[in-house]
Motif scaffolding. Sequence first.
Motif, PDB file in Angstrom:
ATOM      1  N   SER A  22     -12.018 -42.272  20.004  1.00  0.00           N
ATOM      2  CA  SER A  22     -12.381 -42.929  21.264  1.00  0.00           C
ATOM      3  C   SER A  22     -12.614 -44.410  21.061  1.00  0.00           C
ATOM      4  O   SER A  22     -12.310 -45.218  21.918  1.00  0.00           O
ATOM      5  N   GLU A  23     -13.137 -44.774  19.911  1.00  0.00           N
ATOM      6  CA  GLU A  23     -13.282 -46.187  19.612  1.00  0.00           C
ATOM      7  C   GLU A  23     -12.579 -46.453  18.292  1.00  0.00           C
ATOM      8  O   GLU A  23     -12.836 -45.799  17.305  1.00  0.00           O
ATOM      9  N   LEU A  24     -11.698 -47.437  18.295  1.00  0.00           N
ATOM     10  CA  LEU A  24     -10.960 -47.729  17.071  1.00  0.00           C
ATOM     11  C   LEU A  24     -11.936 -48.138  15.972  1.00  0.00           C
ATOM     12  O   LEU A  24     -12.816 -48.965  16.207  1.00  0.00           O
ATOM     13  N   PRO A  25     -11.794 -47.569  14.783  1.00  0.00           N
ATOM     14  CA  PRO A  25     -12.777 -47.842  13.723  1.00  0.00           C
ATOM     15  C   PRO A  25     -12.798 -49.283  13.248  1.00  0.00           C
ATOM     16  O   PRO A  25     -13.779 -49.720  12.666  1.00  0.00           O
ATOM     17  N   TRP A  26     -11.721 -50.041  13.516  1.00  0.00           N
ATOM     18  CA  TRP A  26     -11.749 -51.428  13.077  1.00  0.00           C
ATOM     19  C   TRP A  26     -12.209 -52.363  14.176  1.00  0.00           C
ATOM     20  O   TRP A  26     -12.126 -53.581  14.035  1.00  0.00           O
ATOM     21  N   ALA A  27     -12.671 -51.810  15.295  1.00  0.00           N
ATOM     22  CA  ALA A  27     -13.106 -52.666  16.396  1.00  0.00           C
ATOM     23  C   ALA A  27     -14.515 -53.205  16.165  1.00  0.00           C
ATOM     24  O   ALA A  27     -14.822 -54.326  16.524  1.00  0.00           O
ATOM     25  N   GLU A  28     -15.368 -52.370  15.559  1.00  0.00           N
ATOM     26  CA  GLU A  28     -16.760 -52.779  15.371  1.00  0.00           C
ATOM     27  C   GLU A  28     -17.136 -52.598  13.916  1.00  0.00           C
ATOM     28  O   GLU A  28     -16.673 -51.689  13.261  1.00  0.00           O
ATOM     29  N   CYS A  29     -18.059 -53.452  13.475  1.00  0.00           N
ATOM     30  CA  CYS A  29     -18.564 -53.276  12.123  1.00  0.00           C
ATOM     31  C   CYS A  29     -19.465 -52.047  12.078  1.00  0.00           C
ATOM     32  O   CYS A  29     -20.250 -51.839  13.004  1.00  0.00           O
ATOM     33  N   LYS A  51     -19.768 -60.819   7.097  1.00  0.00           N
ATOM     34  CA  LYS A  51     -19.222 -62.052   6.548  1.00  0.00           C
ATOM     35  C   LYS A  51     -17.729 -62.127   6.790  1.00  0.00           C
ATOM     36  O   LYS A  51     -17.183 -63.197   7.037  1.00  0.00           O
ATOM     37  N   ALA A  52     -17.083 -60.976   6.685  1.00  0.00           N
ATOM     38  CA  ALA A  52     -15.651 -60.948   7.006  1.00  0.00           C
ATOM     39  C   ALA A  52     -15.542 -60.554   8.482  1.00  0.00           C
ATOM     40  O   ALA A  52     -16.503 -60.613   9.207  1.00  0.00           O
ATOM     41  N   THR A  53     -14.410 -60.125   8.923  1.00  0.00           N
ATOM     42  CA  THR A  53     -14.307 -59.577  10.281  1.00  0.00           C
ATOM     43  C   THR A  53     -14.183 -58.066  10.175  1.00  0.00           C
ATOM     44  O   THR A  53     -13.912 -57.538   9.099  1.00  0.00           O
ATOM     45  N   ALA A  54     -14.386 -57.399  11.286  1.00  0.00           N
ATOM     46  CA  ALA A  54     -14.369 -55.937  11.250  1.00  0.00           C
ATOM     47  C   ALA A  54     -13.013 -55.409  10.795  1.00  0.00           C
ATOM     48  O   ALA A  54     -12.930 -54.426  10.057  1.00  0.00           O
ATOM     49  N   THR A  55     -11.912 -56.061  11.228  1.00  0.00           N
ATOM     50  CA  THR A  55     -10.589 -55.572  10.836  1.00  0.00           C
ATOM     51  C   THR A  55     -10.349 -55.774   9.350  1.00  0.00           C
ATOM     52  O   THR A  55      -9.767 -54.921   8.677  1.00  0.00           O
ATOM     53  N   GLN A  56     -10.789 -56.917   8.812  1.00  0.00           N
ATOM     54  CA  GLN A  56     -10.613 -57.136   7.382  1.00  0.00           C
ATOM     55  C   GLN A  56     -11.430 -56.132   6.597  1.00  0.00           C
ATOM     56  O   GLN A  56     -10.980 -55.588   5.594  1.00  0.00           O
ATOM     57  N   TYR A  57     -12.661 -55.893   7.059  1.00  0.00           N
ATOM     58  CA  TYR A  57     -13.516 -54.933   6.381  1.00  0.00           C
ATOM     59  C   TYR A  57     -12.858 -53.560   6.356  1.00  0.00           C
ATOM     60  O   TYR A  57     -12.841 -52.874   5.332  1.00  0.00           O
ATOM     61  N   PHE A  58     -12.315 -53.153   7.479  1.00  0.00           N
ATOM     62  CA  PHE A  58     -11.685 -51.838   7.545  1.00  0.00           C
ATOM     63  C   PHE A  58     -10.520 -51.753   6.575  1.00  0.00           C
ATOM     64  O   PHE A  58     -10.329 -50.737   5.899  1.00  0.00           O
ATOM     65  N   ARG A 107     -12.157 -52.516   2.649  1.00  0.00           N
ATOM     66  CA  ARG A 107     -13.184 -51.622   2.160  1.00  0.00           C
ATOM     67  C   ARG A 107     -12.864 -50.168   2.478  1.00  0.00           C
ATOM     68  O   ARG A 107     -12.861 -49.314   1.600  1.00  0.00           O
ATOM     69  N   GLU A 108     -12.559 -49.866   3.738  1.00  0.00           N
ATOM     70  CA  GLU A 108     -12.405 -48.449   4.077  1.00  0.00           C
ATOM     71  C   GLU A 108     -11.017 -47.921   3.770  1.00  0.00           C
ATOM     72  O   GLU A 108     -10.863 -46.768   3.399  1.00  0.00           O
ATOM     73  N   THR A 109     -10.005 -48.737   3.914  1.00  0.00           N
ATOM     74  CA  THR A 109      -8.658 -48.252   3.633  1.00  0.00           C
ATOM     75  C   THR A 109      -8.376 -48.318   2.152  1.00  0.00           C
ATOM     76  O   THR A 109      -7.899 -47.366   1.556  1.00  0.00           O
ATOM     77  N   LEU A 110      -8.631 -49.465   1.521  1.00  0.00           N
ATOM     78  CA  LEU A 110      -8.271 -49.634   0.124  1.00  0.00           C
ATOM     79  C   LEU A 110      -9.429 -49.387  -0.822  1.00  0.00           C
ATOM     80  O   LEU A 110      -9.219 -49.045  -1.960  1.00  0.00           O
ATOM     81  N   VAL A 119     -18.402 -33.579  12.086  1.00  0.00           N
ATOM     82  CA  VAL A 119     -18.400 -32.866  10.806  1.00  0.00           C
ATOM     83  C   VAL A 119     -17.114 -33.136  10.039  1.00  0.00           C
ATOM     84  O   VAL A 119     -17.122 -33.492   8.873  1.00  0.00           O
ATOM     85  N   THR A 120     -15.967 -32.932  10.746  1.00  0.00           N
ATOM     86  CA  THR A 120     -14.689 -33.317  10.111  1.00  0.00           C
ATOM     87  C   THR A 120     -14.277 -34.643  10.694  1.00  0.00           C
ATOM     88  O   THR A 120     -14.218 -34.788  11.899  1.00  0.00           O
ATOM     89  N   PRO A 121     -13.945 -35.614   9.832  1.00  0.00           N
ATOM     90  CA  PRO A 121     -13.461 -36.881  10.385  1.00  0.00           C
ATOM     91  C   PRO A 121     -12.208 -36.613  11.211  1.00  0.00           C
ATOM     92  O   PRO A 121     -11.344 -35.843  10.790  1.00  0.00           O
ATOM     93  N   PRO A 122     -12.088 -37.218  12.385  1.00  0.00           N
ATOM     94  CA  PRO A 122     -10.962 -36.908  13.274  1.00  0.00           C
ATOM     95  C   PRO A 122      -9.602 -37.173  12.651  1.00  0.00           C
ATOM     96  O   PRO A 122      -8.636 -36.478  12.947  1.00  0.00           O
ATOM     97  N   TRP A 123      -9.525 -38.160  11.750  1.00  0.00           N
ATOM     98  CA  TRP A 123      -8.212 -38.467  11.187  1.00  0.00           C
ATOM     99  C   TRP A 123      -7.703 -37.324  10.327  1.00  0.00           C
ATOM    100  O   TRP A 123      -6.504 -37.065  10.258  1.00  0.00           O
ATOM    101  N   LEU A 124      -8.631 -36.616   9.733  1.00  0.00           N
ATOM    102  CA  LEU A 124      -8.233 -35.513   8.879  1.00  0.00           C
ATOM    103  C   LEU A 124      -7.586 -34.402   9.698  1.00  0.00           C
ATOM    104  O   LEU A 124      -6.661 -33.724   9.246  1.00  0.00           O
TER     105      LEU A 124
END
Lengths: 589, 218
Positions: free
Chosen positions: A121-128, A143-150, A153-156, B143-148
């Motif tokens: 429902s909300e894109l994960p890179w929209a908000e920190c 310090k970075a932007t939410a998209t860079q962080y995603f 940090r979260e992707t890589l 519980v399960t991340p939606p992407w999974l």
Amino acid sequence: MDKGGSRPNWDSPMQFVLACVSYAVGLGNVWRFPYLCQMHGGGGFMIPYLFMLLVEGVPLFCLELAIGQKMRLGSIGAWTAISPYLGGVGLASVMASLYLCLYYNIINGWSFWYLFHSFQSELPWAECPLNANLTGPLEECEKATATQYFFYRETLNISSSIEENGGVHTGQALCLLLAWIVTYLFIVRGVKSTGKVVYFTATFPYVVLIIYLIRGVTLHGAINGVKYMFTPKMEQLANPTTWINAATQIFFSLGLGFGSLIAFASYNEYNNNFERQAVIVSFINSGTSIFASIVTFAIYGFKATVNYENCLERVRLLLLNAFNLAEDTINMDNIFEWMERLNQTHPQQFAELDLGNCDLTQELDKAVEGPGLAFIVYSEAIKNMPLSQLWSVLYFFMLLLLGMGSMLGNITAITTPLRDFKIFSSVSVEVLNGLVCLFCMLLGLGFTTTSGNYWFTMFNDYGATFSLLFVVLIEVITVSYIYGIKRFEKDIEDMIGHRPNWYWKIMWAGISPILLIALFIFYIANYIMGGTPTYMAWNKDLVRPTFFSFYNNYCIHTFYFKLVQMGISTFTQRSWKKGEMVVPPFFHH
Amino acid sequence: MLEKVLFLLCLTPALAQEPCFPGSSHAYKVRISIKTALGNQAYVWNDNEMYLFRAAMAFALRSYHNGQEFNVSNIMVCNETPRVSFWFVVSSPENSSVLLKKGDVENAIRKSRNRINGAFLLTDQTLEFIDIPPTLAAPVMPVTPPWLIVFGVVMGAVGAGIIFLLVSSLVQSKRKKNKKTLDEDREDMRGIENGLGCDNLGGVYNTTFSDGDKFTPM
């Protein structure tokens, strides 16, 4: 050389054309060409680009198709047939494709990752994300932007440098696995599968691009970007780098030297009119680049305008809060007057405020290329659009198709020559393709570790440039002088019914080799004078707030000479007949 | 010594007269942005609204300190600006010259933040207490991340596709093998062929290569 029916064929010439289009039109059209356009004077860049297309792109493309169609073998077999001493050229092409296959599917893995994360429902890179106390956003993200962080940090889950290794990122590994399984599904029966898949992978990206074009030009501020792109800066034409970049972009965008074109053409009917098809595909490829860059610049314009307006809003709030003015006194129209007025009436207090500089042109000047453009800049623009989930899904699906289409060519470039060897011809197509995919996937898992992105950058930037240039140079010199242009003419006449006209002959025998030699010398000179190769790293604990880089955030330059040296030495290898050095390749298309 | 006593004596009344001043160690600054929050439906900030604010503060303090009866008179406001920002201090209900510590006030406000926001139809960002960080809502983690889930669906579909293709090609090759053994029995009857070697074709041989220079002279 078998001329009989035992070699599989494309079901129709249309499949072959679509396969070539699918292969040539790849991520580079979306993320490299707009950058070059921006760097080298916008509309003016078309001139060197089209010139290089005519002088280098079309002739070399046609040459590879001719060889493949004539010899009806993969790259190794084809070159061995031309001369036994030149088998190394084919082998170099296969090695190039192998390197490419190892790391290219990582990008498809990222596309899958982003695609799957768009179904929220909300894109994960929209908000920190929030910090542990739930009082505010995470420090690294702020310090970075939410998209860079995603992305970082979260992707890589990137580490601070190439030396720091960590475990495999499970999500990435799963996405890579899926990417390879999909690739296998597309090539499982060789040309029979590939031929059907390319109907979709070649055409659907255009549907998305058109949709995005319509969406893009209707966005607020998009016109700023498009105007910026099309205003030509003619003085850039005097810069030799412009012409060199145009040449290399055409070269790599068409995917020359990998052996994929030879492989695809080897499944053609003997009398297929490849000459016309070569022209068509080359022009489609360049046209797509230009089309994609219009869309990209519309998006840039939108993003720059949004950032500029956010900047102004931030300044407005600062002024209101610092000088305790009522909320509706300053709005977007009179903000600059107010700034002047406040500067005059309260100079000291005004100077103490950290207003920053809100400049639309500066925002537009921020040029990004590569994965940064596709995954950071675009996702930032998408999150600001209404119905962002829909646009996100469409966009990443398009990236996926572009990447998969190119993978088809890359894998076929490996499996086709392998099948030509007697020892592998007894193994069934499905098993051979499966083994190749499995092998590449297992090695590719290394790119999903925490330092994997640095390895990826190394492979991407340094893995191939020379080799491909060298391979194609040898190819064109061989065909023109060693095999003989007269024999080649006769072969072509045999295949398509008429001799190539003077344009082709002049290009093959004269202009293209000279151009390639010039490019090659330029690359060597650049490499020697460039000193130690460097890469950008993401440093998450940099305490000082100074930002000094390209990603506009805290990155550091690190030198990794030893590793690149090791890399370069693994990349060179000898031809199996003579002591020729054939140096391996790169990706840019 | 005497000077110090005199100084203190003079200071205390001064303090008692002005407990609320910007930068005081007991005072909080409040900033309200009504137009940003409500746009066209913004109400005007006037004394009545200020009274409501003071009442809301008293409510917050009462709920936090059970038993102590805070009143509107315990909340003192000063330095109101057109921005709609002001400072306020809280005095204790028992002794009005004693001011409450910042920590207590902060805890009370954080506990009842939602109620205070609600009274003014504002949010944490538009009704700001400078130096009191908002407590943001905890993110909802399924519980399960939606992407999974999407991944699983796609993986399943692709896997099924591959299995189907492999099985169908196995079945096809078995059928071909059976057909071949049948054909071989009837081979001599047929003049036309498929799948047999080139030798039996008797077609036209492409003479382009067989000039003799099959291999390019180096």
